[in-house]
Motif scaffolding. Structure first.
Motif, PDB file in Angstrom:
ATOM      1  N   UNK A 429       5.249  -9.245   0.288  1.00  0.00           N
ATOM      2  CA  UNK A 429       4.345  -8.602   1.246  1.00  0.00           C
ATOM      3  C   UNK A 429       3.740  -7.326   0.672  1.00  0.00           C
ATOM      4  N   UNK A 430       4.535  -6.550  -0.070  1.00  0.00           N
ATOM      5  CA  UNK A 430       3.995  -5.328  -0.676  1.00  0.00           C
ATOM      6  C   UNK A 430       2.868  -5.664  -1.639  1.00  0.00           C
ATOM      7  N   UNK A 431       3.021  -6.749  -2.390  1.00  0.00           N
ATOM      8  CA  UNK A 431       1.954  -7.143  -3.311  1.00  0.00           C
ATOM      9  C   UNK A 431       0.735  -7.644  -2.543  1.00  0.00           C
ATOM     10  N   UNK A 432       0.957  -8.356  -1.436  1.00  0.00           N
ATOM     11  CA  UNK A 432      -0.188  -8.821  -0.637  1.00  0.00           C
ATOM     12  C   UNK A 432      -0.966  -7.635  -0.053  1.00  0.00           C
ATOM     13  N   UNK A 433      -0.257  -6.591   0.347  1.00  0.00           N
ATOM     14  CA  UNK A 433      -0.957  -5.413   0.875  1.00  0.00           C
ATOM     15  C   UNK A 433      -1.734  -4.711  -0.236  1.00  0.00           C
ATOM     16  N   UNK A 434      -1.150  -4.616  -1.425  1.00  0.00           N
ATOM     17  CA  UNK A 434      -1.824  -3.925  -2.522  1.00  0.00           C
ATOM     18  C   UNK A 434      -3.073  -4.670  -2.968  1.00  0.00           C
ATOM     19  N   UNK A 435      -3.070  -5.994  -2.842  1.00  0.00           N
ATOM     20  CA  UNK A 435      -4.220  -6.802  -3.278  1.00  0.00           C
ATOM     21  C   UNK A 435      -4.874  -7.492  -2.084  1.00  0.00           C
ATOM     22  N   UNK A 436      -4.901  -6.808  -0.943  1.00  0.00           N
ATOM     23  CA  UNK A 436      -5.450  -7.429   0.271  1.00  0.00           C
ATOM     24  C   UNK A 436      -6.919  -7.790   0.102  1.00  0.00           C
ATOM     25  N   UNK A 437      -7.648  -7.013  -0.714  1.00  0.00           N
ATOM     26  CA  UNK A 437      -9.072  -7.300  -0.895  1.00  0.00           C
ATOM     27  C   UNK A 437      -9.303  -8.616  -1.626  1.00  0.00           C
ATOM     28  N   UNK A 438      -8.289  -9.126  -2.341  1.00  0.00           N
ATOM     29  CA  UNK A 438      -8.430 -10.374  -3.086  1.00  0.00           C
ATOM     30  C   UNK A 438      -8.020 -11.596  -2.277  1.00  0.00           C
ATOM     31  N   UNK A 439      -7.478 -11.397  -1.066  1.00  0.00           N
ATOM     32  CA  UNK A 439      -7.102 -12.525  -0.223  1.00  0.00           C
ATOM     33  C   UNK A 439      -8.346 -13.209   0.328  1.00  0.00           C
ATOM     34  N   UNK A 440      -8.247 -14.513   0.482  1.00  0.00           N
ATOM     35  CA  UNK A 440      -9.350 -15.234   1.125  1.00  0.00           C
ATOM     36  C   UNK A 440      -9.334 -14.964   2.622  1.00  0.00           C
ATOM     37  N   UNK A 441     -10.424 -15.321   3.301  1.00  0.00           N
ATOM     38  CA  UNK A 441     -10.510 -15.100   4.745  1.00  0.00           C
ATOM     39  C   UNK A 441      -9.429 -15.895   5.467  1.00  0.00           C
ATOM     40  N   UNK A 442      -9.175 -17.100   5.006  1.00  0.00           N
ATOM     41  CA  UNK A 442      -8.163 -17.937   5.642  1.00  0.00           C
ATOM     42  C   UNK A 442      -6.767 -17.350   5.452  1.00  0.00           C
ATOM     43  N   UNK A 443      -6.460 -16.852   4.248  1.00  0.00           N
ATOM     44  CA  UNK A 443      -5.139 -16.273   4.005  1.00  0.00           C
ATOM     45  C   UNK A 443      -4.926 -15.011   4.832  1.00  0.00           C
ATOM     46  N   UNK A 444      -5.948 -14.149   4.901  1.00  0.00           N
ATOM     47  CA  UNK A 444      -5.820 -12.942   5.722  1.00  0.00           C
ATOM     48  C   UNK A 444      -5.624 -13.293   7.187  1.00  0.00           C
ATOM     49  N   UNK A 445      -6.323 -14.334   7.674  1.00  0.00           N
ATOM     50  CA  UNK A 445      -6.169 -14.738   9.068  1.00  0.00           C
ATOM     51  C   UNK A 445      -4.778 -15.301   9.335  1.00  0.00           C
ATOM     52  N   UNK A 446      -4.212 -16.028   8.381  1.00  0.00           N
ATOM     53  CA  UNK A 446      -2.865 -16.573   8.562  1.00  0.00           C
ATOM     54  C   UNK A 446      -1.826 -15.461   8.681  1.00  0.00           C
ATOM     55  N   UNK A 447      -1.948 -14.421   7.851  1.00  0.00           N
ATOM     56  CA  UNK A 447      -1.011 -13.301   7.952  1.00  0.00           C
ATOM     57  C   UNK A 447      -1.214 -12.523   9.241  1.00  0.00           C
ATOM     58  N   UNK A 448      -2.476 -12.309   9.637  1.00  0.00           N
ATOM     59  CA  UNK A 448      -2.747 -11.584  10.884  1.00  0.00           C
ATOM     60  C   UNK A 448      -2.259 -12.363  12.096  1.00  0.00           C
ATOM     61  N   UNK A 449      -2.254 -13.693  12.019  1.00  0.00           N
ATOM     62  CA  UNK A 449      -1.756 -14.496  13.129  1.00  0.00           C
ATOM     63  C   UNK A 449      -0.251 -14.313  13.301  1.00  0.00           C
ATOM     64  N   UNK A 450       0.454 -14.121  12.200  1.00  0.00           N
ATOM     65  CA  UNK A 450       1.892 -13.863  12.290  1.00  0.00           C
ATOM     66  C   UNK A 450       2.179 -12.467  12.812  1.00  0.00           C
ATOM     67  N   UNK A 452      -0.268  -8.906  13.684  1.00  0.00           N
ATOM     68  CA  UNK A 452      -1.571  -8.250  13.617  1.00  0.00           C
ATOM     69  C   UNK A 452      -1.525  -6.966  12.805  1.00  0.00           C
ATOM     70  N   UNK A 453      -0.337  -6.351  12.679  1.00  0.00           N
ATOM     71  CA  UNK A 453      -0.214  -5.079  11.953  1.00  0.00           C
ATOM     72  C   UNK A 453       0.590  -5.282  10.675  1.00  0.00           C
ATOM     73  N   UNK A 454       0.388  -6.408   9.987  1.00  0.00           N
ATOM     74  CA  UNK A 454       1.125  -6.646   8.743  1.00  0.00           C
ATOM     75  C   UNK A 454       0.622  -5.733   7.622  1.00  0.00           C
ATOM     76  N   UNK A 455      -0.626  -5.270   7.714  1.00  0.00           N
ATOM     77  CA  UNK A 455      -1.203  -4.376   6.701  1.00  0.00           C
ATOM     78  C   UNK A 455      -1.972  -3.264   7.403  1.00  0.00           C
ATOM     79  N   UNK A 456      -1.294  -2.340   8.080  1.00  0.00           N
ATOM     80  CA  UNK A 456      -1.996  -1.315   8.859  1.00  0.00           C
ATOM     81  C   UNK A 456      -2.637  -0.264   7.963  1.00  0.00           C
ATOM     82  N   UNK A 457      -3.623   0.460   8.494  1.00  0.00           N
ATOM     83  CA  UNK A 457      -4.265   1.529   7.697  1.00  0.00           C
ATOM     84  C   UNK A 457      -3.460   2.821   7.672  1.00  0.00           C
ATOM     85  N   UNK A 458      -2.219   2.785   8.106  1.00  0.00           N
ATOM     86  CA  UNK A 458      -1.334   3.954   8.053  1.00  0.00           C
ATOM     87  C   UNK A 458      -0.053   3.545   7.330  1.00  0.00           C
TER      88      UNK A 458
END
Length: 768
Positions: A429-450, A452-458
């Protein structure tokens, strides 16, 4: 801390590493040194030993560090690359004599961080502490001791690998790179881009079986370096051949990387490679021709055949970019000529050593056989994409199980909580947050569905605290501030008080999440209105600072209240804590900066009367106001007479304070017998109407300032307006009147002030 040791920095060392070594020299931790400074941002506990971090220091903290290590600050500025950035990043802070620091982590502008040579550092002191230095990929060799330095955080216990047998060859390549870098800059190309492309080309060869079928140089090098590394570490890490091969790869191929970079930076070769029509087949042909030239330079004439047998390496898109640049076309997707495409980027040790059968690598519950699964590269990177998708789906399944059990994805990145069923979900998860800009739209939506605050701006530690508070609220109901947060668990009370203190600095999303707990703006107002609540130290210090600026001291009565805050009682408790500690506490030091006599060894009432007498004698300073119930001038005069009479019972410091007040009392200095002589020496002044000031009173004011050395703003009220007296003083000083008074023969009682006036006049004339 008095410096008794000398610790010298290594050239290129990080300031964070140097702080560790200085602390180790004194038998301390780095946190003991950084605790002496104020921090401009938050440093998590897990980051205190982070090798990839950096700490920026302001000028005060830099002087302290230079004093502790006994090395001049100028020498530290030349050795530590981040030294000059500290005062700039912390500009505007300080002012009270205490140093400031700012913690930095992630990508740093001074280059990647690598382990420094321990033998080089041992000669410079520091107690054998590990050293971290800024080291680009072309400067990883310690020529003196034959070590190839490695990056921290690579999933291995090594800081370096021994390359003593190759030190001469690698040293020549490292020196040759300096010439290559200058040639690249003269050609308008960034050296780091040339090196990155050359490394990608050589590492692409490294992965080709066709290359190894004919290569005769790399094999002996690999055996020597790998044998030295295995001999040093042993079999405890449980690695296989592929993992050791990946670890020492950069040291083995470094001479060829420099040679390829030299060819890429050659403008004549680039001109030849950029000729011809654009198209994939022509680009492949151009790459093969360029590989043939490289083969001649490297003594490997068969490189063109390797390029032809492969599916297209980094040279093919580079040749195509050169053709487009020659034609004046826009670079593909806005990327430059030297851009290394994702499928062609080398697998780094930090990633490759953790890829073991699709699970966490060695040292993190890896498989028994320890064989690494190398990244698959086929076609134009489609095999690698499929492998990445497979790994993401596997991690997503583990994340789904965690959400079903705990309800969120804000788990801490620690071995105790992050690794479950052999999978390091925290690291994933730490690596997914560090490279969140490289995730596809579908991958980001799958994590947000689990979650919503898996990668918060704080910060994630804030989100973990919120989830813990949410679980408490679901069991016991919303929190409310009507009882000053009493009855809550200690951890929850501390966390909520911190959120209330910094509520205005929180983001809007954080405020909405707090409202779900019941902590909205209305509850926060109720908390602040609670009369007996405990105030944070920062808020109490702000109130004390405002009181000291308004009244000139910090010795109010116990019943003093400022804006609902019981300042008098709070100061009493602070005095009790400092006296029980037997030494100045950290809070006491900050209060001493506001008022040096806030906690005197005599009664507070005596100190309060002293301040009243001082203000009555010298006048209230600008911005200072009389406090409620302040003594009158007559009362303070009687008190001062009593203190002068009971001097033997006073402490030495009290006697000094009483002498300071007595010096403020004005007494006439000019005798009646000397005034006729002095009045004849005064130059006449033009009269423009209005009331003419007494010249004797003005001269008395000048003598008072000359004899006491006080500033003009503290002139006693009995001598009149200080501004008018100061103007007359400047006229008489300019026309020589004061000089004539100083050298005129006067009666015996007046010679004392005459000598003081002469010295004051000479000092004023010399300064002007």
């Amino acid at each position: 801390m008095e410096a008794v040791l000398r610790v010298v920095p290594v050239v290129g060392e990080t300031t964070w590493s140097f702080v560790h070594r200085v602390a180790a020299a004194y038998g301390l931790d780095a946190a003991d040194l950084t605790g002496e400074w104020r921090s401009a941002n938050w440093m998590q506990r897990k980051d205190r030993g982070c090798a990839g971090g950096e700490v920026l220091l302001d000028a005060v903290a830099q002087e302290q560090l230079a004093r502790w290590c006994r090395v001049p600050a100028g020498h530290l500025a030349r050795a530590l690359p981040s030294w000059a950035a500290g005062p700039q990043a912390l500009a505007g802070r300080g002012g009270d004599g205490r140093g400031w620091m700012r913690w930095r982590t992630g990508v740093l502008e001074w280059g990647p961080v690598v382990f420094g040579c321990g033998l080089c550092a041992a000669r410079r002191g520091g107690g054998g502490q590990r050293v971290w230095v800024y080291g680009p990929q072309w400067r990883r060799l310690c020529v003196r001791h034959g070590r190839w330095l490695l990056e921290p955080g690579g999933g291995h216990p090594l800081g370096w690998v021994e390359v003593a047998g190759l030190a001469r060859e690698l040293g020549r390549a490292q020196r040759r790179w300096a010439r290559v870098a200058r040639a690249a800059q003269e050609g308008g190309v960034a050296p780091r881009e040339v090196f990155a492309l050359a490394r990608a080309v050589v590492c692409w060869w490294w992965e080709r079986e066709e290359f190894w079928a004919r290569e005769t140089v790399w094999g002996p090098r690999l055996e020597r370096v790998m044998a030295a590394a295995v001999r040093r570490v042993g079999d405890g890490v449980g690695w296989g051949f592929e993992q050791w091969r990946l670890l020492v790869r950069d040291a083995v191929v470094f001479p060829e990387v420099v040679s390829v970079a030299q060819a890429l930076a050659d403008p004549r070769l680039r001109e030849r490679a950029g000729q011809g029509a654009q198209g994939l087949l022509r680009d492949r042909a151009g790459a093969e021709q360029f590989a043939a030239v490289l083969g001649v330079r490297l003594g490997r004439g068969w490189l063109a055949e390797v390029e032809r047998a492969g599916s297209g390496g980094p040279l093919t898109p580079w040749v195509g970019a050169l053709v487009r640049e020659r034609r004046g076309a826009v670079s593909l997707r806005g990327r430059g000529v030297w851009w290394v495409h994702g499928p062609h980027r080398p697998v780094e040790a930090a990633v490759g050593l953790h890829v073991v059968d699709g699970r966490a690598g060695p040292g993190a519950d890896g498989p028994a056989d320890g064989q690494a699964t190398p990244a698959v590269r086929s076609g134009h990177g489609h095999g690698l994409v499929r492998r990445q998708t497979q790994l993401f789906d596997e991690g997503l399944e583990h994340a789904r199980r965690h959400v079903e059990e705990f309800g969120h994805l804000a788990l801490a990145h620690t071995p105790a909580t992050g690794i479950r069923d052999g999978f390091d979900l925290g690291r994933w998860l730490a690596h997914r947050r560090a490279t969140a800009a490289l995730l596809s739209v579908q991958q980001a939506a799958q994590l947000a569905q689990l979650d919503a605050w898996w990668n918060p701006p704080w910060p994630m530690h804030w989100q973990r605290g919120w989830y813990r508070a949410r679980d408490f609220v679901r069991r016991h109901g919303p929190v409310h501030c009507g009882d000053n947060l009493e009855g809550l668990p200690r951890w929850l009370g501390l966390w909520l008080r911190q959120q209330i203190t910094h509520y205005r600095q929180l983001q809007e999303g954080q405020q909405r999440l707090l409202a779900e707990l019941g902590l909205d703006e209305g509850e926060i107002k109720r908390f602040h209105a609670w009369p007996g609540r405990r105030h944070p130290v920062g808020e109490a210090l702000a109130v004390a600072s405002a009181f000291a600026a308004r009244h000139g001291h910090l010795v109010p009565s116990r019943s003093t209240t400022v804006d609902g805050f019981a300042l008098g009682s709070w100061l009493v408790r602070a005095r009790v804590r400092q006296r029980q500690a037997g030494r100045p506490t950290r809070l006491g030091q900050r209060l001493t900066a506001l008022d040096c006599w806030w906690n005197p060894p005599w009664p507070i009432a005596w100190q309060r009367m002293w301040w009243a007498a001082r203000h009555h004698l010298s006048g209230l300073p600008p911005g200072v106001q009389w406090w409620p119930g302040a003594p009158t001038a007559d009362r303070t005069a009687v008190w001062l007479h009593q203190q002068a009479a009971r001097r033997p019972q006073l402490q030495p410091a009290q006697n000094d304070l009483v002498n300071e007040l007595i010096a403020l009392i004005w007494r006439p200095r000019i005798s009646d017998s000397a005034w006729p002589t002095l009045s004849a020496l005064l130059s006449p002044l033009p009269h423009h109407g209005g009331r003419r000031r007494s010249e004797r009173q003005v001269l008395e004011a000048i003598l008072h300032i000359a004899c006491t050395g006080q500033p003009w703003t503290q002139l006693p009220a009995a001598l009149g307006d200080y501004q008018a007296c100061h103007r007359r003083y400047r006229r008489w000083l300019a026309d020589g009147t004061l000089a004539r008074i100083s050298h005129t023969l006067l009666p015996e009682p007046d010679t004392a002030w005459q000598q003081r006036l002469a010295a004051h006049t000479a000092s004023a004339a010399g300064s002007s």
